[in-house]
Motif scaffolding. Structure first.
Motif, short mmCIF file in Angstrom:
data_model
loop_
_atom_site.label_atom_id
_atom_site.label_comp_id
_atom_site.label_asym_id
_atom_site.label_seq_id
_atom_site.Cartn_x
_atom_site.Cartn_y
_atom_site.Cartn_z
N ILE A 109 0.85 -1.19 0.00
CA ILE A 109 0.00 0.00 0.00
C ILE A 109 0.89 1.24 0.00
O ILE A 109 1.79 1.37 0.82
CB ILE A 109 -0.91 0.03 1.24
N LEU A 110 0.61 2.16 -0.92
CA LEU A 110 1.48 3.32 -1.10
C LEU A 110 0.90 4.59 -0.49
O LEU A 110 -0.31 4.79 -0.50
CB LEU A 110 1.70 3.58 -2.60
N PRO A 111 1.77 5.47 0.04
CA PRO A 111 1.32 6.81 0.41
C PRO A 111 1.02 7.61 -0.86
O PRO A 111 1.38 7.20 -1.97
CB PRO A 111 2.52 7.39 1.16
N GLY A 112 0.36 8.76 -0.71
CA GLY A 112 -0.03 9.55 -1.86
C GLY A 112 1.12 10.18 -2.62
O GLY A 112 0.95 10.65 -3.74
N THR A 113 2.30 10.20 -2.01
CA THR A 113 3.46 10.82 -2.65
C THR A 113 4.46 9.79 -3.19
O THR A 113 5.55 10.15 -3.59
CB THR A 113 4.19 11.74 -1.65
N ALA A 114 4.08 8.52 -3.19
CA ALA A 114 5.01 7.47 -3.62
C ALA A 114 5.31 7.59 -5.12
O ALA A 114 4.46 8.00 -5.91
CB ALA A 114 4.42 6.10 -3.32
N PRO A 115 6.53 7.19 -5.52
CA PRO A 115 6.84 7.16 -6.96
C PRO A 115 6.10 6.03 -7.66
O PRO A 115 5.66 5.07 -7.01
CB PRO A 115 8.36 6.93 -6.98
N LEU A 116 5.97 6.14 -8.96
CA LEU A 116 5.33 5.12 -9.78
C LEU A 116 6.05 3.78 -9.60
O LEU A 116 7.28 3.71 -9.75
CB LEU A 116 5.38 5.55 -11.25
N ILE A 117 5.31 2.72 -9.28
CA ILE A 117 5.96 1.43 -9.02
C ILE A 117 5.98 0.52 -10.24
O ILE A 117 6.59 -0.55 -10.20
CB ILE A 117 5.33 0.69 -7.82
N ILE A 118 5.31 0.92 -11.31
CA ILE A 118 5.40 0.16 -12.56
C ILE A 118 6.44 0.83 -13.44
O ILE A 118 6.34 2.02 -13.74
CB ILE A 118 4.04 0.12 -13.29
N ASP A 119 7.44 0.08 -13.85
CA ASP A 119 8.48 0.62 -14.72
C ASP A 119 7.87 0.97 -16.08
O ASP A 119 7.08 0.20 -16.63
CB ASP A 119 9.60 -0.40 -14.88
N THR A 120 8.25 2.11 -16.63
CA THR A 120 7.67 2.53 -17.90
C THR A 120 8.08 1.63 -19.05
O THR A 120 7.48 1.70 -20.14
CB THR A 120 8.07 3.98 -18.23
N GLU A 121 9.07 0.76 -18.85
CA GLU A 121 9.46 -0.19 -19.89
C GLU A 121 8.70 -1.51 -19.77
O GLU A 121 8.80 -2.38 -20.64
CB GLU A 121 10.97 -0.47 -19.81
N GLN A 122 7.95 -1.68 -18.67
CA GLN A 122 7.23 -2.93 -18.45
C GLN A 122 6.06 -3.10 -19.41
O GLN A 122 5.42 -2.12 -19.80
CB GLN A 122 6.64 -2.96 -17.03
N PRO A 123 5.73 -4.36 -19.75
CA PRO A 123 4.48 -4.60 -20.46
C PRO A 123 3.30 -4.25 -19.55
O PRO A 123 3.35 -4.48 -18.35
CB PRO A 123 4.51 -6.11 -20.75
N THR A 124 2.26 -3.68 -20.13
CA THR A 124 1.02 -3.42 -19.39
C THR A 124 -0.16 -3.75 -20.30
O THR A 124 -0.02 -3.81 -21.52
CB THR A 124 0.90 -1.95 -18.96
N VAL A 125 -1.32 -3.95 -19.69
CA VAL A 125 -2.53 -4.22 -20.47
C VAL A 125 -2.81 -3.11 -21.48
O VAL A 125 -3.05 -3.38 -22.66
CB VAL A 125 -3.74 -4.47 -19.54
#
Length: 522
Positions: A109-125
């Motif tokens: 669970i992330l705080p509201g200021t957390a960095p993006l945890i999905i790498d922008t190079e990752q496959p996504t839907v």
């Protein structure tokens, strides 16, 4: 006479040949058209937040009325063993969008200021569907982090959903009980006044800004645990925020606001295939139903916002019908994790529960390794294409990546996501062989009729939310076919089965982490 007969016969044979050729051509063309339709349906994921297995009429709820959710469940494939990957929101959302187990990246669970945890190079839907010609959009809750950890909320916020494959993004950053309490429209805070800049901190308060802890007289909702920092719209939140007054959302209007954005997206993309991730905020805290839904359930705000969410879904379905695309839209309906009653505010969720059982007879709830933590309402609906049925197949939201790839002709080489397209389409009941479920960094195994939970230290019950977490100093083994409520730990009586599942679990997961920290609620 004979020659005339022969000529007639030849003529008839010729006509028959032409007829057969035309019929075959029509059939082939029809088949190609059908295949094209099957490959390019619109795809919508309707994702609820903290909706329990027993919160929906189609799953046995009798005290709550959810006719529109029931329409999706009873009108499509209703899964009785459909799972979120995790018993909390951020990891489940990670799994759904990436097709990867969230414990591989220690998603929490992330705080509201957390960095993006999905790498922008990752496959996504959304990336995968874009490669197949889809337009892609998200409306609603995000909670997967934004930026690189030092977000200036007064500038473009990047990376975020738009850098992960979403052409359109209209979100709240985290949860509605966390700051910043603003909407973000394609990377920019909606309606921000540059003369009133936003400041956000999860460490220190801002001088002169009231808090729930120090100024309870300014609150309209009383906090139970955590939730005692900045006050917005009378609601004390997690985290501190200053400025951005014009951009702050109205809590009671949030569901209507997201519905309007979702309907507008449908109306403007009806002519081309689209993917819409419609992530409703209900029934997460703070539960703030619009006045027209207050009292609708008789169960207080939690029941009321479920009724509210159901109405929103009904209106969304009407929009698909209005635009003439309901019959070419595949709809996945599910929830990010199991239910919780008191999750930080006094809102009568416990006191007004009555005979309603949000867990639907399962054990545990949100935050728990027991079944109610991750077994959730889960259905796939496609009017005219999917015949209504109930399936006991083991399926998980993590499988949507590979299955939607198969539906649209895309490649999927992700090891965790399984192609269960035939199962989701109601053509097969052969689901997953096994599944690793997760709760607060702890993991367990589901396989066939069995649930296996390795030993974990820590409290058996979190007393703040009154939920059994699944922690025990001994191995736990349950036969869910005979004991769905997980009342009988039969590990000692079944040493061979225990060893089999322990070996399988460790082959997938590795040796269980015995140093998982105690669950902390903010």
């Amino acid at each position: 006479m004979m020659s005339m007969t022969n000529r007639t016969l030849k003529h008839l044979v010729g006509l028959l040949a032409i007829f057969l050729f035309v019929a075959c051509a029509d059939k082939s063309e029809k088949k190609e058209t059908e295949e094209a339709e099957i490959k390019e349906p619109n795809i919508v994921v309707i994702y609820l937040d903290d909706l329990g297995y027993g919160d929906v009429g189609a799953y046995g709820a009798t005290e709550l009325k959810t006719p529109n959710m029931d329409k999706l469940v009873n009108g499509g494939v209703k899964f009785t063993s459909g799972y979120a990957s995790s018993a909390t929101c951020t990891p489940s959302r990670y799994a759904l969008l990436t097709g990867e187990y969230p414990w591989r990246v220690n998603a929490q669970i992330l705080p509201g200021t957390a960095p993006l945890i999905i790498d922008t190079e990752q496959p996504t839907v959304p990336k995968m569907l874009k490669s197949q010609g889809y337009q892609t959009g998200i409306v609603g809750k995000w909670h997967l982090g934004l930026g690189n950890g030092n977000v200036d909320w007064n500038q473009e916020i990047t990376p975020g959903p738009n850098q992960l494959g979403f052409d359109y993004s209209y979100i709240l950053a985290a949860t509605q009980d966390r700051v910043p309490t603003v909407y973000i429209d394609n990377g920019k805070v909606d309606n921000l006044d540059p003369n009133d800049p936003i400041e956000v901190s999860y460490k220190t308060s801002f001088e002169g800004e009231p808090t729930g802890k120090d100024n309870p007289e300014l609150t309209t909702m009383k906090w139970h645990h955590g939730h005692n920092q900045s006050i917005v719209n009378g609601v004390p939140r997690i985290g501190f925020m200053k400025g951005g007054e014009a951009a702050k959302w109205s809590d009671v209007d949030m569901a209507d606001h997201f519905l309007q954005k979702a309907k507008a997206y449908v109306a403007s993309h009806k002519d081309d295939p689209f993917f819409l991730y419609y992530a409703l905020q209900q029934p997460h805290v703070p539960r703030t139903p619009h006045p027209r839904f207050v009292g609708a359930s008789g169960m207080g705000p939690r029941g009321d916002v479920i009724v509210e969410a159901d109405w929103m879904i009904g209106e969304f379905l009407k929009e698909l019908e209005k635009q003439g695309i309901l019959e070419n839209t595949l709809i996945v309906f599910t929830s990010d994790n199991g239910p919780v009653l008191n999750d930080g505010y006094y809102d009568d969720a416990v006191e007004k529960l009555g005979d309603h059982n949000p867990r639907g007879g399962l054990r545990g709830g949100k935050y728990s390794l027991f079944e109610a933590g991750t077994r959730v309402p889960f259905s796939v609906y496609w009017k005219g294409k999917i015949a209504p049925k109930t399936s006991d197949a083991l399926v998980c939201q993590i499988d949507l990546y590979a299955s939607l790839a198969a539906l649209t002709g895309a490649e999927s080489k992700l090891p965790d996501s399984k192609n269960l397209l035939d199962v989701f389409m109601g053509k097969s009941d052969e689901g997953r062989e096994h599944l690793i479920i997760e709760a607060g960094g702890r993991t367990a195994l589901r396989k066939g009729d069995w649930a296996f939970i390795p030993p974990y230290p820590g409290s058996a019950i979190n007393t703040q939310v009154n939920i059994e977490l699944g922690n025990d100093e001994s191995y736990q083994l349950y036969n869910l076919k005979n004991d769905l409520g997980q009342q009988q730990n039969i590990a000692e009586e079944n040493p061979e089965k225990l060893e089999e599942l322990k070996t399988e679990y460790e082959n997938i997961r590795g040796i269980s982490n015995a140093t998982v920290p105690e669950l902390e609620l903010h």
